[in-house]
Design an enzyme around this catalytic site. Sequence first.
Site, PDB file in Angstrom:
ATOM      1  N   GLY A  23       0.846  -1.197   0.000  1.00  0.00           N
ATOM      2  CA  GLY A  23       0.000   0.000   0.000  1.00  0.00           C
ATOM      3  C   GLY A  23       0.880   1.245   0.000  1.00  0.00           C
ATOM      4  O   GLY A  23       0.825   2.055  -0.909  1.00  0.00           O
ATOM      5  N   PHE A  24       1.659   1.386   1.058  1.00  0.00           N
ATOM      6  CA  PHE A  24       2.618   2.492   1.217  1.00  0.00           C
ATOM      7  C   PHE A  24       1.928   3.853   1.183  1.00  0.00           C
ATOM      8  O   PHE A  24       2.579   4.858   0.923  1.00  0.00           O
ATOM      9  CB  PHE A  24       3.705   2.438   0.136  1.00  0.00           C
TER      10      PHE A  24
ATOM     11  N   GLU B  69       6.208   2.497   9.614  1.00  0.00           N
ATOM     12  CA  GLU B  69       6.773   3.643   8.904  1.00  0.00           C
ATOM     13  C   GLU B  69       7.956   4.249   9.629  1.00  0.00           C
ATOM     14  O   GLU B  69       8.845   4.838   9.002  1.00  0.00           O
ATOM     15  CB  GLU B  69       5.680   4.668   8.633  1.00  0.00           C
TER      16      GLU B  69
ATOM     17  N   LYS C 106       3.838   0.817  20.012  1.00  0.00           N
ATOM     18  CA  LYS C 106       3.814   2.122  19.335  1.00  0.00           C
ATOM     19  C   LYS C 106       3.982   1.867  17.834  1.00  0.00           C
ATOM     20  O   LYS C 106       4.319   0.772  17.409  1.00  0.00           O
ATOM     21  CB  LYS C 106       4.951   3.004  19.854  1.00  0.00           C
TER      22      LYS C 106
HETATM   23 MO1  MOS Z   1       1.018   5.108   5.182  1.00  0.00          MO
HETATM   24  S1  MOS Z   1       1.870   6.474   3.887  1.00  0.00           S
HETATM   25  O1  MOS Z   1       0.288   6.089   6.347  1.00  0.00           O
HETATM   26  O2  MOS Z   1       0.010   4.154   4.218  1.00  0.00           O
END
Ligand code: MOS
Length: 735
Positions: free
Chosen positions: A237-238, A702, A698
Amino acid sequence: MSAVGQPITRLEGRLKVTGGAQYTADVPLTGALHGAIVHSPIANGRTISIDTAAAERAPGVMAVFTYRNMPRIRPIQKPWVHLHPYGQSYLVLQDDQIHYAGQPVALVVADRLDQAAYAGTLITVQYDVKPPVVFNAETALGAFDPPQFLWPVNSSVGNPARGLTDGAVRIERVYTTADRHHNQMEPHATVSTWDARGHLTIFEACQGVFALRDFVSIALEIPPEKVTVISRYVGGGFGGKAYVWPHTLLAIVAARVIQRPVRIQLTRAQMYSMAGHQPATIQTITLAADNTGKLTGIRHDSVSPTSVFDDYIEYAANASRSLWGASGGISTGHKILYTNRNTPTAMRAPHEALGHVATEIAMDELAYAVGVDPVALRLLNDTLLDPYTGRPFSTRAMRRCLTEGAQRFGWNDRNPVPRSMRDGRYLIGQGVAGAIYTHWRWPSKARVVLRSDGSALVESGMQEIGCGTYTVMRQVAADALGLPADKVDVHLGDTRLPASHSAIGSTTMSNAGAGVLLAANAVRDKAIALALTGRDAPFAGATANDVLSVNGGLALGRQTITYSDLLARNRLKVLIGDGNYDPVEEAKGPTAIFSFSALFAEVQVDEELGLVRLSRFLGAYDAGRIINPRTARSQAIGGIIWGVGQALLEQSETDPVMGRFLHRNYSGYLVPSNADIPELEIIFAGEFDPEASPLGTKGMGELTAVAVAPAIVNAVYHATGKRIRDLPVTVEKLL
Ligand code: MOS
């Protein structure tokens, strides 16, 4: 034995490697038609004429849509909010305007994909062409203060101006990052089908089934109960699949008109103009420090481009709000520029991964200017109070990440002098960077069903986008119920399940996972109640607190009962627990919640060829408690590779005259492959954080993509004495 904390393998791993996992484009749907989109080659202007006659007569063609015959879609309400999760507000095939290259001008729907694509080539369009506005250092001078869409656009804490003049040492620099695209392995795909009663079912490669459902409900003015969205597996997804993009609306509306299912898959080239990208940034940063390297002030500003119709902000300067303390003050600001491009969007570690390029390369420059070790400089400026809000951090293991990481990496053996380390023909460089990453607290629901065979089923409309979500949810429910992990099934990615948030912002474990924990606890408590007061109650007279869930059932001292026995005694087929996690927003809580890391890179530079090779990389992470060290390690590996791309390879260049993204495939847009990546070492240095989540976790995913690039750029400086301030570090910049 507890399942949480074990490196168990993926629930769906075998399905995925054997082709058994059904991705959106694999969904077999009887009678489905194929859509092919025709795009504008120009970036600014309007269409004068569109001739579709030949396409309409082509074999297999069912319909050709242009702005002239496309049904009108309800204009999208700004600003962007979670209920209106549009990728871009401009709706395609609604008028004759052209705002960006690659904008759809027609949609052909045919029996077969090749027929639709061929018919599309028969459409001729005449354009009235205007010069496009592109983003560069000159046009960026016209950038303006945008309205807020996530955080405040500007910030000032303390007296930053004084802090900057007070410093004995000042670093004032400009750093730039390139436009980049998500380039997921699985291209975007959507399949829409309407039944006779007007119920819409959408199969979609997406990061949030409920976000898509709610958006479609608004755009098409149909109640959300009349929309089902299904997305069981997503091949990356990213952020590129987090919001709703034009192809999805086109498929939905075309299917409604033709009354047949319509499938649209984007080609790799189409993904460059149809589904967002990460905008370039031009960042100006000033660091001031006393003679020991203690920061007295930080000023960080970022400019980025957006489309002409949306105020998307890349909040790069946020990185400097909470990462390091500065005695005098910290100020940050963001500006945007309207350009002829599709709307940028979140891309893995949006905001942070860009901002850290400026903050953490500037910190390295400061370390050399002051003459202090870069790890020591960061330890000196570590802070347990969030400079931005003044709240204490819930947990912050930055110091541990830096010291343990440095020790494991062998940082103390490093000769700090640039160009001082060699291995044969290669210059060796070692660099460090620290990172901070936002933690979101969002509501999420889940249901856990205990079944008469003693197994359990977790149900929630969250998403598996490749991170191991099925697996970790199984672990959470297994421990709450005292079941072995393989006795727990997991169903996700379907709006018929309890509502969850999208798989964005690295939030799933802490929030959606908390919903699962609450649901599993609820069904366990119901089971305990049955054991105490149900039919033929085995623990009658005891108190609930003395009952444990272990070994596939309940135990009171030496007495035990299995769940299947318990359900049978009570003539129940299932026992159901509901979880509704509804946390206080992070911003309103008593502590500042972030995850942290320290990253250590070693590069070998071939000076004659200008080639940089990553030779070692170590990441030390504070992401709270780690639920599954195997999937967490995989996240870190993915994040590091992502950062290597940002540092050395990835850029979507724009043709300055035509305003188009130039190399729209994997041969022109370079991403790291196996040979680019050495052995990666991952350390987890965090602890249970009860403020962040009942699970103690947490945000992790990302976080791992943040500050990889500055660590590498700092290593390149150490190797070569050349300070590159414009990413990616390509051959020509090093020669
Ligand atoms: Mo991520 S850029 O919050 O899918």
